[in-house]
Design an enzyme around this catalytic site. Sequence first.
Site, PDB file in Angstrom:
ATOM      1  N   ASP A 116     -46.799 -40.666  -7.195  1.00 45.59           N
ATOM      2  CA  ASP A 116     -46.163 -39.423  -6.730  1.00 45.59           C
ATOM      3  C   ASP A 116     -45.008 -39.652  -5.751  1.00 45.59           C
ATOM      4  OD1 ASP A 116     -46.299 -36.510  -6.983  1.00 45.59           O
ATOM      5  OD2 ASP A 116     -46.900 -36.471  -4.877  1.00 45.59           O
TER       6      ASP A 116
ATOM      7  N   ARG B 292     -48.824 -25.019  -4.056  1.00 40.12           N
ATOM      8  CA  ARG B 292     -47.839 -24.995  -2.976  1.00 40.12           C
ATOM      9  C   ARG B 292     -47.121 -23.647  -2.976  1.00 40.12           C
ATOM     10  NH1 ARG B 292     -43.934 -27.561  -4.196  1.00 40.12           N
ATOM     11  NH2 ARG B 292     -44.548 -28.445  -6.197  1.00 40.12           N
TER      12      ARG B 292
ATOM     13  N   ASN C  64     -49.328 -39.636 -15.332  1.00 39.28           N
ATOM     14  CA  ASN C  64     -49.533 -40.164 -16.673  1.00 39.28           C
ATOM     15  C   ASN C  64     -48.701 -41.414 -16.933  1.00 39.28           C
ATOM     16  OD1 ASN C  64     -51.212 -38.494 -18.841  1.00 39.28           O
ATOM     17  ND2 ASN C  64     -50.530 -37.147 -17.196  1.00 39.28           N
TER      18      ASN C  64
ATOM     19  N   GLY D 146     -48.961 -42.788 -23.961  1.00 39.52           N
ATOM     20  CA  GLY D 146     -48.847 -44.245 -24.131  1.00 39.52           C
ATOM     21  C   GLY D 146     -47.605 -44.660 -24.901  1.00 39.52           C
ATOM     22  N   ASP D 147     -47.167 -43.785 -25.813  1.00 39.49           N
ATOM     23  CA  ASP D 147     -45.993 -44.135 -26.612  1.00 39.49           C
ATOM     24  C   ASP D 147     -44.701 -44.127 -25.795  1.00 39.49           C
ATOM     25  OD1 ASP D 147     -47.128 -44.708 -29.184  1.00 39.49           O
ATOM     26  OD2 ASP D 147     -47.731 -42.594 -29.223  1.00 39.49           O
TER      27      ASP D 147
ATOM     28  N   LYS E  89     -46.713 -34.201   0.879  1.00 41.88           N
ATOM     29  CA  LYS E  89     -45.368 -33.669   0.693  1.00 41.88           C
ATOM     30  C   LYS E  89     -44.672 -33.404   2.035  1.00 41.88           C
ATOM     31  CE  LYS E  89     -45.378 -34.198  -3.617  1.00 41.88           C
ATOM     32  NZ  LYS E  89     -46.086 -33.585  -4.633  1.00 41.88           N
TER      33      LYS E  89
ATOM     34  N   ARG F  98     -57.138 -29.952  -9.526  1.00 42.75           N
ATOM     35  CA  ARG F  98     -56.763 -31.333  -9.198  1.00 42.75           C
ATOM     36  C   ARG F  98     -57.979 -32.199  -8.922  1.00 42.75           C
ATOM     37  NH1 ARG F  98     -50.904 -32.577  -8.620  1.00 42.75           N
ATOM     38  NH2 ARG F  98     -49.961 -30.579  -9.101  1.00 42.75           N
TER      39      ARG F  98
ATOM     40  N   TYR G 193     -54.962 -25.525   0.654  1.00 45.30           N
ATOM     41  CA  TYR G 193     -54.677 -26.145  -0.640  1.00 45.30           C
ATOM     42  C   TYR G 193     -53.743 -27.359  -0.571  1.00 45.30           C
ATOM     43  CZ  TYR G 193     -53.975 -27.199  -5.365  1.00 45.30           C
ATOM     44  OH  TYR G 193     -53.968 -27.907  -6.542  1.00 45.30           O
ATOM     45  N   GLY G 194     -54.148 -28.452  -1.140  1.00 39.96           N
ATOM     46  CA  GLY G 194     -53.345 -29.643  -1.475  1.00 39.96           C
ATOM     47  C   GLY G 194     -52.103 -29.869  -0.641  1.00 39.96           C
ATOM     48  N   GLY G 195     -50.970 -29.799  -1.320  1.00 44.61           N
ATOM     49  CA  GLY G 195     -49.699 -30.114  -0.694  1.00 44.61           C
ATOM     50  C   GLY G 195     -49.385 -29.254   0.530  1.00 44.61           C
TER      51      GLY G 195
ATOM     52  N   SER H  33     -42.938 -31.689 -10.278  1.00 46.40           N
ATOM     53  CA  SER H  33     -44.390 -31.533 -10.253  1.00 46.40           C
ATOM     54  C   SER H  33     -44.920 -31.183 -11.642  1.00 46.40           C
ATOM     55  CB  SER H  33     -44.764 -30.420  -9.275  1.00 46.40           C
ATOM     56  OG  SER H  33     -44.270 -30.758  -7.996  1.00 46.40           O
ATOM     57  N   ALA H  34     -46.045 -31.818 -11.994  1.00 44.22           N
ATOM     58  CA  ALA H  34     -46.717 -31.586 -13.277  1.00 44.22           C
ATOM     59  C   ALA H  34     -45.822 -31.872 -14.482  1.00 44.22           C
ATOM     60  CB  ALA H  34     -47.300 -30.169 -13.344  1.00 44.22           C
ATOM     61  N   CYS H  35     -44.957 -32.884 -14.363  1.00 41.70           N
ATOM     62  CA  CYS H  35     -44.103 -33.295 -15.490  1.00 41.70           C
ATOM     63  C   CYS H  35     -44.384 -34.718 -15.934  1.00 41.70           C
ATOM     64  CB  CYS H  35     -42.637 -33.139 -15.130  1.00 41.70           C
ATOM     65  SG  CYS H  35     -42.126 -31.421 -15.026  1.00 41.70           S
ATOM     66  N   GLY H  36     -45.508 -35.302 -15.493  1.00 40.82           N
ATOM     67  CA  GLY H  36     -45.925 -36.563 -16.112  1.00 40.82           C
ATOM     68  C   GLY H  36     -45.851 -37.824 -15.274  1.00 40.82           C
TER      69      GLY H  36
ATOM     70  N   HIS I 193     -39.672 -38.435  -4.585  1.00 39.73           N
ATOM     71  CA  HIS I 193     -40.799 -37.901  -5.366  1.00 39.73           C
ATOM     72  C   HIS I 193     -40.908 -38.726  -6.646  1.00 39.73           C
ATOM     73  CE1 HIS I 193     -42.751 -34.005  -7.228  1.00 39.73           C
ATOM     74  NE2 HIS I 193     -43.659 -34.866  -6.813  1.00 39.73           N
TER      75      HIS I 193
HETATM   76  P1  GTP Z   1     -47.698 -33.722  -9.731  1.00 43.07           P
HETATM   77  O1  GTP Z   1     -48.980 -34.341  -9.300  1.00 43.07           O
HETATM   78  O2  GTP Z   1     -47.709 -32.242  -9.669  1.00 43.07           O
HETATM   79  O3  GTP Z   1     -46.505 -34.293  -9.020  1.00 43.07           O
HETATM   80  O4  GTP Z   1     -47.581 -33.992 -11.334  1.00 43.07           O
HETATM   81  P2  GTP Z   1     -47.215 -35.267 -12.222  1.00 43.07           P
HETATM   82  O5  GTP Z   1     -45.728 -35.398 -12.336  1.00 43.07           O
HETATM   83  O6  GTP Z   1     -47.956 -36.460 -11.755  1.00 43.07           O
HETATM   84  O7  GTP Z   1     -47.722 -34.829 -13.681  1.00 43.07           O
HETATM   85  P3  GTP Z   1     -48.974 -35.342 -14.555  1.00 43.07           P
HETATM   86  O8  GTP Z   1     -48.837 -36.783 -14.960  1.00 43.07           O
HETATM   87  O9  GTP Z   1     -50.206 -34.968 -13.848  1.00 43.07           O
HETATM   88  O10 GTP Z   1     -48.804 -34.467 -15.872  1.00 43.07           O
HETATM   89  C1  GTP Z   1     -48.820 -33.072 -15.855  1.00 43.07           C
HETATM   90  C2  GTP Z   1     -49.023 -32.496 -17.229  1.00 43.07           C
HETATM   91  O11 GTP Z   1     -48.058 -33.020 -18.143  1.00 43.07           O
HETATM   92  C3  GTP Z   1     -50.387 -32.824 -17.824  1.00 43.07           C
HETATM   93  O12 GTP Z   1     -50.898 -31.660 -18.433  1.00 43.07           O
HETATM   94  C4  GTP Z   1     -50.094 -33.885 -18.841  1.00 43.07           C
HETATM   95  O13 GTP Z   1     -51.025 -33.860 -19.884  1.00 43.07           O
HETATM   96  C5  GTP Z   1     -48.687 -33.531 -19.317  1.00 43.07           C
HETATM   97  N1  GTP Z   1     -47.948 -34.751 -19.758  1.00 43.07           N
HETATM   98  C6  GTP Z   1     -47.835 -35.918 -19.078  1.00 43.07           C
HETATM   99  N2  GTP Z   1     -47.143 -36.836 -19.780  1.00 43.07           N
HETATM  100  C7  GTP Z   1     -46.790 -36.240 -20.945  1.00 43.07           C
HETATM  101  C8  GTP Z   1     -46.053 -36.672 -22.106  1.00 43.07           C
HETATM  102  O14 GTP Z   1     -45.572 -37.807 -22.199  1.00 43.07           O
HETATM  103  N3  GTP Z   1     -45.881 -35.754 -23.105  1.00 43.07           N
HETATM  104  C9  GTP Z   1     -46.406 -34.486 -23.023  1.00 43.07           C
HETATM  105  N4  GTP Z   1     -46.196 -33.663 -24.043  1.00 43.07           N
HETATM  106  N5  GTP Z   1     -47.122 -34.049 -21.952  1.00 43.07           N
HETATM  107  C10 GTP Z   1     -47.302 -34.907 -20.928  1.00 43.07           C
HETATM  108  C1  SPV Z   2     -46.830 -31.606  -6.551  1.00 44.49           C
HETATM  109  O1  SPV Z   2     -46.841 -30.370  -6.619  1.00 44.49           O
HETATM  110  O2  SPV Z   2     -45.787 -32.277  -6.784  1.00 44.49           O
HETATM  111  C2  SPV Z   2     -48.073 -32.336  -6.236  1.00 44.49           C
HETATM  112  C3  SPV Z   2     -49.239 -31.560  -5.813  1.00 44.49           C
HETATM  113  O3  SPV Z   2     -48.094 -33.563  -6.270  1.00 44.49           O
HETATM  114  S1  SPV Z   2     -49.167 -31.077  -4.150  1.00 44.49           S
HETATM  115  O4  SPV Z   2     -49.853 -32.098  -3.342  1.00 44.49           O
HETATM  116  O5  SPV Z   2     -49.849 -29.795  -4.028  1.00 44.49           O
HETATM  117  O6  SPV Z   2     -47.791 -31.006  -3.716  1.00 44.49           O
HETATM  118 MN    MN Z   3     -46.012 -34.408  -6.931  1.00 43.68          MN
END
Ligand code: GTP
Ligand code: SPV
Ligand code: MN
Length: 592
Positions: free
Chosen positions: A277, A69, A254, A502-503, A206, A376, A197-199, A248-251, A226
Amino acid sequence: MTNNKTVLAWLEEMKTLLTPDEIVWVDGSDEQREELRRVAVEQGELHKLNQDILPGCYLHRTNPNDVARVEDRTFICTSTREMAGPTNNWCDPQEMYKKLYDIARGSYKGRTMYIIPYSMGPIGSPLAKIGVEITDSVYVVLNMLIMTRVSPEVWTVLGDSNDWVRGLHSRCDVDPEKRYICHFPEDNTIISVNSGYGGNVLLGKKCFALRIASFQGWKEGWMAEHMLILGLQNPKGEVHYIAAAFPSACGKTNLAMLIPPAYLREKGYKVWTVGDDIAWMRIGEDGRLYAINPENGFFGVAPGTNEHSNFNALESTKKDTIFTNVALCQNDNTVWWEGLNKNLPENALDWKGNPWDPAKFNKADKSTCAAHPNSRFTAPAENCPCISDEFNKGAGVPISAIVFGGRRAKCAPLVYQSRDWENGVFIGSAMASETTAAAAGAVGVVRRDPMAMLPFCGYHMGDYFRHWLEMGKKLGDKAPKIFNVNWFRTDDEGNFLWPGFGDNMRVLNWIIDRCEGKATATETAIGYVPQPEDIDLTDLDMDLETLKGILTIDKDVWAQEAAEIEEHYKKFGDHLPAELRAQLDTLKKNLG
Ligand code: GTP
Ligand code: SPV
Ligand code: MN
């Protein structure tokens, strides 16, 4: 297709502007999808992967200048600058329409205009909304077929209503200098040019489901956030729902698909995924807050996803998935990314399509990676082994807890609970996280990202905070309890102190127990923090001292934090609700 006059008039205007050679109405059928895949492969947009191992799966590479983005080129075009607020780029709507139409004019020449009718949320659900995206990218069409519900039924539900979101996407020349992602919330319109690209281009995600929908929610009394949504089933078979906002990308993906540790699984604990998301939330007839996931698939981060970290996400990608910017293993025509497994592939192509040398790979240097850090997968939600039964029901799930979180190496403890809704809104408004590869720009810099909505709020964030406070008043004692988590505390060498993944279930159990009035906690300057004994460490190689360390509130660090929140709040001027100002004063007082 449709007789809706507002749709036909807009399409006519777009045809005249864009001058496509051909027009294709997308209908969501299997036959048409097959044909579109064929066209995409023929055009070189998609590479067909090994269909025995990955049936229905394809690889796409974006232009290397177009991998995330672009927040500095994203605009909220409201009639006044004030309405968009200090955290959004703003432009006068008429000026921006002109600029964008000049860029897009004639850009579909030699190309096909695809018309995609889609529903965000189960078709016909009272919580769902309709959009129409036009695009010149067959890759975008194929992604929208996964991420949203595309069907001629959408036209039936729409009838002759004008309540739908217009989305124009044109790849143009993928010129980063002319790339714009623009929103016109007062016109329910989105225009995206010069990206693939994506978003930036899957306009239901988004652009609509957060930026336009947050504006709609403000006007109509609901919330677009979000947030992931998960259901936590206990041994009695009861399911409690949690919505969690992480940047974004903070878990989020997962946590949404978490598999509990073995000892909890054996007792009968289980997590069901509703969304990973985005959450749309409304107050139901019983006065509680109900959430749906408006999406139909996952656009998930590939690197780091493996059968241990996120088994369910990996399973979801085994059929009918589009991979973007990952590596191609030429030996068996499959995909690979950093963290999938330890077998660095021989004879692979990196995300740019160049031969990749595993010998030169150095984890610390992103330029040596085979997959792009923001690569992605686009996977259908129905592939997910733990998808919730509620996913396709339009009624939504009642939310017991709202959780905020982010990447903070120091500062925020593993988990704490707000004193009440107002204090929870304060915590969300002050949230900060280290930046990631999901957006173009520097990675690892701490920035304030209120409710993980900084890049996605379609109006003045001060007014957005006010809207949260109003929702809390309406919910009263039925309001979800609000928490904050931080999986990312590190030691002095930068190693994560909490095992995560998982923990994290151990923390979710404490959260639900708190909602049920069952778990204990200690009141601190920032809210209620568990005693180390309150978090179950069964089967975990972690001592109480380490846990105590990540539950501790360091008063000096927090005094610094309070000073930074003070600075952050200055931006919002007189739009900052007085209640939040008072919350900050209380925090400072509590810290002494
Ligand atoms: P967007 O799709 O961008 O909104 O991201 P998201 O919030 O869904 O994040 P996602 O679950 O894809 O995790 C992003 C990164 O964080 C990955 O590299 C994961 O491996 C890492 N991650 C997720 N959960 C954990 C956790 O509990 N601990 C740690 N250390 N890393 C984590
Ligand atoms: C984010 O960045 O929070 C995503 C990926 O979920 S995107 O669709 O590119 O916004
Ligand atoms: Mn997102």
